[in-house]
Scaffold this active site. Structure first.
Site, PDB file in Angstrom:
ATOM      1  CE  LYS A   1     -10.676  14.369   2.901  1.00  0.00           C
ATOM      2  NZ  LYS A   1     -10.457  15.020   1.601  1.00  0.00           N
TER       3      LYS A   1
ATOM      4  NE  ARG B   1       1.338  16.277   2.302  1.00  0.00           N
ATOM      5  CZ  ARG B   1       2.253  15.733   3.067  1.00  0.00           C
ATOM      6  NH1 ARG B   1       3.292  15.146   2.537  1.00  0.00           N
ATOM      7  NH2 ARG B   1       2.142  15.778   4.375  1.00  0.00           N
TER       8      ARG B   1
ATOM      9  CD  GLU C   1       9.648  -6.028   3.261  1.00  0.00           C
ATOM     10  OE1 GLU C   1       8.522  -6.570   3.342  1.00  0.00           O
ATOM     11  OE2 GLU C   1      10.647  -6.409   3.884  1.00  0.00           O
ATOM     12  CE1 TYR C   2      10.956   3.908   3.002  1.00  0.00           C
ATOM     13  CE2 TYR C   2       8.874   4.487   4.046  1.00  0.00           C
ATOM     14  CZ  TYR C   2      10.191   4.795   3.743  1.00  0.00           C
ATOM     15  OH  TYR C   2      10.731   5.976   4.177  1.00  0.00           O
TER      16      TYR C   2
ATOM     17  CB  ILE D   1      -4.698  11.891   5.378  1.00  0.00           C
ATOM     18  CG1 ILE D   1      -6.098  11.523   5.793  1.00  0.00           C
ATOM     19  CG2 ILE D   1      -4.114  10.899   4.434  1.00  0.00           C
ATOM     20  CD1 ILE D   1      -7.084  11.720   4.668  1.00  0.00           C
TER      21      ILE D   1
ATOM     22  CB  CYS E   1       3.414 -25.448 -29.314  1.00  0.00           C
ATOM     23  SG  CYS E   1       3.005 -27.123 -29.785  1.00  0.00           S
TER      24      CYS E   1
ATOM     25  CG  ASP F   1       3.937   1.704  -1.624  1.00  0.00           C
ATOM     26  OD1 ASP F   1       5.063   1.822  -2.143  1.00  0.00           O
ATOM     27  OD2 ASP F   1       2.920   2.303  -2.007  1.00  0.00           O
TER      28      ASP F   1
ATOM     29  CB  CYS G   1       5.206 -27.829 -27.149  1.00  0.00           C
ATOM     30  SG  CYS G   1       3.595 -27.791 -26.338  1.00  0.00           S
TER      31      CYS G   1
ATOM     32  CE  LYS H   1      -4.437   7.528   1.441  1.00  0.00           C
ATOM     33  NZ  LYS H   1      -3.377   6.959   0.612  1.00  0.00           N
TER      34      LYS H   1
HETATM   35  O1  D41 Z   1      -7.463  10.624  -2.537  1.00  0.00           O
HETATM   36  C1  D41 Z   1      -6.564  10.977  -1.790  1.00  0.00           C
HETATM   37  N1  D41 Z   1      -5.356  10.488  -1.958  1.00  0.00           N
HETATM   38  C2  D41 Z   1      -6.799  11.958  -0.691  1.00  0.00           C
HETATM   39  C3  D41 Z   1      -5.713  12.522  -0.052  1.00  0.00           C
HETATM   40  C4  D41 Z   1      -8.106  12.348  -0.308  1.00  0.00           C
HETATM   41  N2  D41 Z   1      -9.206  11.837  -0.918  1.00  0.00           N
HETATM   42  N3  D41 Z   1      -8.270  13.245   0.673  1.00  0.00           N
HETATM   43  C5  D41 Z   1      -7.206  13.798   1.318  1.00  0.00           C
HETATM   44  N4  D41 Z   1      -7.435  14.687   2.290  1.00  0.00           N
HETATM   45  C6  D41 Z   1      -6.418  15.246   2.933  1.00  0.00           C
HETATM   46  C7  D41 Z   1      -6.723  16.223   4.017  1.00  0.00           C
HETATM   47  C8  D41 Z   1      -7.708  15.633   4.960  1.00  0.00           C
HETATM   48  C9  D41 Z   1      -5.482  16.592   4.776  1.00  0.00           C
HETATM   49  C10 D41 Z   1      -7.289  17.457   3.391  1.00  0.00           C
HETATM   50  C11 D41 Z   1      -5.875  13.457   0.982  1.00  0.00           C
HETATM   51  C12 D41 Z   1      -4.829  14.097   1.681  1.00  0.00           C
HETATM   52  N5  D41 Z   1      -5.135  14.982   2.660  1.00  0.00           N
HETATM   53  C13 D41 Z   1      -3.404  13.878   1.446  1.00  0.00           C
HETATM   54  N6  D41 Z   1      -2.856  13.281   0.431  1.00  0.00           N
HETATM   55  C14 D41 Z   1      -1.544  13.279   0.576  1.00  0.00           C
HETATM   56  C15 D41 Z   1      -1.242  13.913   1.711  1.00  0.00           C
HETATM   57  C16 D41 Z   1      -2.402  14.303   2.257  1.00  0.00           C
END
Ligand code: D41
Length: 704
Positions: A322, A159, A52-53, A100, A458, A50, A440, A138
């Site tokens: 949030k 999604r 690298e992407y 997000i 060995c 990821d 060995c 996350k």
């Molecule tokens: O744990 C997560 N991956 C996570 C993803 C999270 N804890 N909260 C998230 N909250 C949102 C919003 C603020 C838009 C409701 C999210 C994501 N979005 C999300 N995951 C993938 C796209 C968006």
């Protein structure tokens, strides 16, 4: 390549690239990103990490920003999320699944930047109190929207691009953690959003099963690069039974469409209250979820979770902050599909690119040879990694890692770093394939891989330095040549200090050399000298077991002693002769023969004898006259004066065998107090039941 990364800050354009044709570079990047995105989203088979992407993506963003004339609607930067695979029905989300924003700054400033933006947006000044946030984990999985109508789960959708996803209801229903019904009182339409993920343990088990299938020649099977891809693959299975096998999990973190409650259902005012309600309805909500006041508490959360990250049973790639008040959230709104009231704050990536400098062989404590890739140092999962295991010959071949290769290394949790895959298009032309050495690298003894085994080992045994600690501990074990008080700490210390190199060195330890060791009190040194002296008087089965010959456990050692009566006869036995011993099969016979075929193992035995280790030996003919020859006993319950081990030893010395369970072949069941099911079984089968006194009578008058 979690979606949020697509929205990371653009990186500056490298000066040198300006000179090269920008349009060429842009075209190249688009092609490359399209290819990787296809592999990632459609095939669930990413070919680069990821990180690298993200780097390529940001380079493209930066170039397009600098050359607006080269912008194009079909650029990967103009697309959000994944393309539907086409096998599932398409679902239009009634409320878009937003993205997000990602804070790529993994330091504390990441949290501070977000708080500053929020405060500015809300027009707060320094004298205003801190903003209240919810801090979440996350999860590194895939976002899912679960739609409940009148309390029943009617649809689960991925999604997709945020507007349109795929209907994967059948597969999602197999996830035990997802309630199929909500309690009465839930709103008539309720969309719960969260992340479907796979626990690391399930991921390892799945890959293990996949490797077995591949080894058995199954076509079309593959292993998975990481838990997220395995989870994504599971969600997109056409057969829900296969999805079920993946044992996926779910965490809730938000809601989509919610119609007002018909009567007085929950009216949400804060995000935190919403999560609590979801939890009370049976949705998993991470226990780590916290309320946090202002940037300081967000930073503290980021720090705490970073330390906990490795111990979590699933992957997270950051935390999410949030704004707690839903009224404030509404006030702030969103820009280009990202809410202004939320941010993802990342941790250092767990996968990185690096190159292979060498492939070394490590020798484990049991003689196992493990190929290890020596890597150009790379910062991954929060530490600098220079080694990655290739596990064994088959794994090394399967991954086909070669000297000079560019590889993806992964370090997640407290697992040892691993090479995930090789970037074949970056391979140097003359790289040669890896082969396991047949010797060995530590002691030069022959290394062999037995049929049906994955590992080379060995054959140096006690002679090999790498195996010494394990060998000494085993020798000193209380069921072997018991040396009281010689535990792993002490063995480690003795071997590391160079005081002991081989087993016989144990008996050359003087009081002085022991007492000079760090943390060794005079009394302990004395005790050890006494214990060593005592251990010199042992028995043949204990000694044979103590040598730590592979596949020779206590029972086999006893059988060998019973059969051959003398160590020299065991050492000189051919494989065919060894096969005559009770319970010795071809693998065991070969292992014993190979062990004594190594001159250094014989040397160790000779030295131990020279140091005064002795046992009684008898002539093999004595075997036939032993009173309990050919009789099988089972001991059950508590005997009045003998421990079970003592009774067992006595029976075996008299030529009998002791088995663990009662069958028609059992001659006697020796029953003591509180004998249970074995006694009942003996009575049912008509096996003779005797007590301790009867046993002594059977043994009576026999030499010890
Ligand atoms: O744990 C997560 N991956 C996570 C993803 C999270 N804890 N909260 C998230 N909250 C949102 C919003 C603020 C838009 C409701 C999210 C994501 N979005 C999300 N995951 C993938 C796209 C968006």
């Amino acid at each position: 390549m979690a979606t949020p990364d697509l929205f990371a800050q653009p990186i500056p354009v490298p000066a040198a690239l300006e000179a090269v044709s920008a349009s060429e570079r842009i075209a190249g990047l688009r092609a490359e990103l399209d290819l990787h995105a296809h592999r990632y989203y459609v095939l669930d088979e990413p070919s680069i990490p990821d990180s690298e992407y993200d780097r390529l993506f940001r380079e493209l963003q930066a170039l397009e920003a600098a050359h607006p004339d080269l912008q194009s609607p079909d650029s990967p930067t103009q697309r959000v999320g994944g393309k539907a695979l086409g096998q599932f029905a398409t679902v239009r989300h009634r409320i878009a699944m937003l993205s997000i924003r990602t804070e790529t700054d993994t330091e504390a400033s990441g949290a501070r930047n977000f708080d500053n933006r929020v405060r500015k947006e809300l027009g707060l000044t320094e004298s205003d109190p801190p903003v209240e946030y919810v801090a979440e984990l996350k999860f590194d999985g895939l976002a899912m929207s679960l739609r409940y109508e009148h309390g029943v789960l009617v649809q689960a959708a991925t999604r997709g691009d945020g507007e349109m996803g795929e209907d994967v209801t059948q597969n999602i229903r197999t996830i035990r953690q997802i309630p199929l019904r909500l309690p009465s009182g839930a709103p008539p339409v309720m969309e719960v959003r969260g992340e479907v993920y796979m626990r690391r343990g399930e991921f390892e088990a799945l890959n293990e099963r996949q490797r077995e299938k591949i080894a058995k020649g199954a076509k079309g099977e593959k292993t998975f690069a990481n838990p997220r891809n395995a989870a994504a693959g599971g969600v997109r299975q056409l057969d829900p039974a296969i999805a079920a096998e993946r044992r996926l999990s779910f965490f809730a973190y938000g809601v989509g469409e919610v119609t007002p409650p018909e009567q007085d259902g929950p009216a949400f005012e804060t995000h935190y209250a919403l999560l609590q309600t979801l939890k009370s309805w049976g949705f998993p909500v991470a226990a780590q979820t916290r309320l946090a006041q202002g940037a300081t508490e967000l930073i503290a959360f980021h720090d705490t979770v970073r330390k906990e990250r490795d111990r979590l049973p699933y992957d997270i790639d950051g935390v999410v902050y949030k704004v707690n008040s839903l009224a404030l959230q509404r006030r702030m709104g969103f820009v280009s599909r990202e809410p202004r009231w939320a941010v993802a704050h990342k941790y250092p990536a767990q996968e990185q690119l690096t190159t292979v400098l060498a492939i070394d062989i490590q020798v484990g404590r049991t003689g196992k040879l493990t190929p290890v890739a020596k890597l150009a140092p790379v910062f991954v999962g929060g530490v600098t990694v220079t080694n990655a295991t290739l596990h064994n010959e088959d794994e090394a071949r399967r991954k086909d890692v070669r000297l000079g290769d560019t590889v993806i290394v992964r370090r997640a949790g407290d697992v040892i770093p691993e090479v995930v895959s090789v970037l074949l298009d970056k391979r140097v032309p003359d790289a040669t394939q890896f082969t396991m050495p047949r010797q060995c690298p530590v002691c030069g003894s022959e290394a062999v891989r037995e049929e049906g085994e994955a590992d080379y080992r060995c054959t140096g045994g006690l002679f090999c330095a790498a195996q010494r600690k394990e060998a000494i501990l085993h020798f000193a074990h209380k069921r072997a040549v018991e040396v009281e008080g010689l535990g792993d700490k002490l063995v480690e210390q003795l071997v590391d200090a160079g005081v002991i190199r081989t087993l016989p060195d144990l008996y050359k330890l003087g009081f002085a050399s022991l007492a000079s060791l760090e943390r060794m009190a005079e009394k302990s040194a004395n005790n050890l000298v006494a214990a060593l002296e005592k251990s010199k008087h042992t028995t043949l089965p204990r000694f044979v077991f103590g040598l730590g010959i592979r596949h020779v456990g206590e029972a086999t050692a006893k059988a060998l002693a019973r059969h051959f009566c003398q160590l020299d006869r065991i050492m000189d036995a051919t494989e065919a002769q060894l096969l005559e011993v009770d319970d010795v099969g071809p693998i065991v016979a070969k292992s014993i023969h190979t062990f004594f075929d190594q001159p250094h193992n014989r040397e160790v035995v000779e030295q131990l004898r020279a140091c005064g280790v002795t046992w009684e030996e008898s002539e093999p003919v004595a075997l036939a006259v032993k009173p309990l020859s050919g009789k099988t006993f089972v001991i059950t319950g508590t005997l009045p004066d003998l421990s079970r081990d003592e009774a067992k030893d006595m029976i075996e010395l008299a030529g009998g065998k002791v088995a663990g369970s009662v069958s028609k072949k059992t001659d006697y069941v020796v029953a003591g107090l509180e004998a249970g099911s074995k006694l009942i079984k003996a009575e049912a089968l008509g096996v003779a039941v005797i007590d301790q006194e009867d046993l002594m009578a059977l043994l009576h008058g026999l030499p010890d």
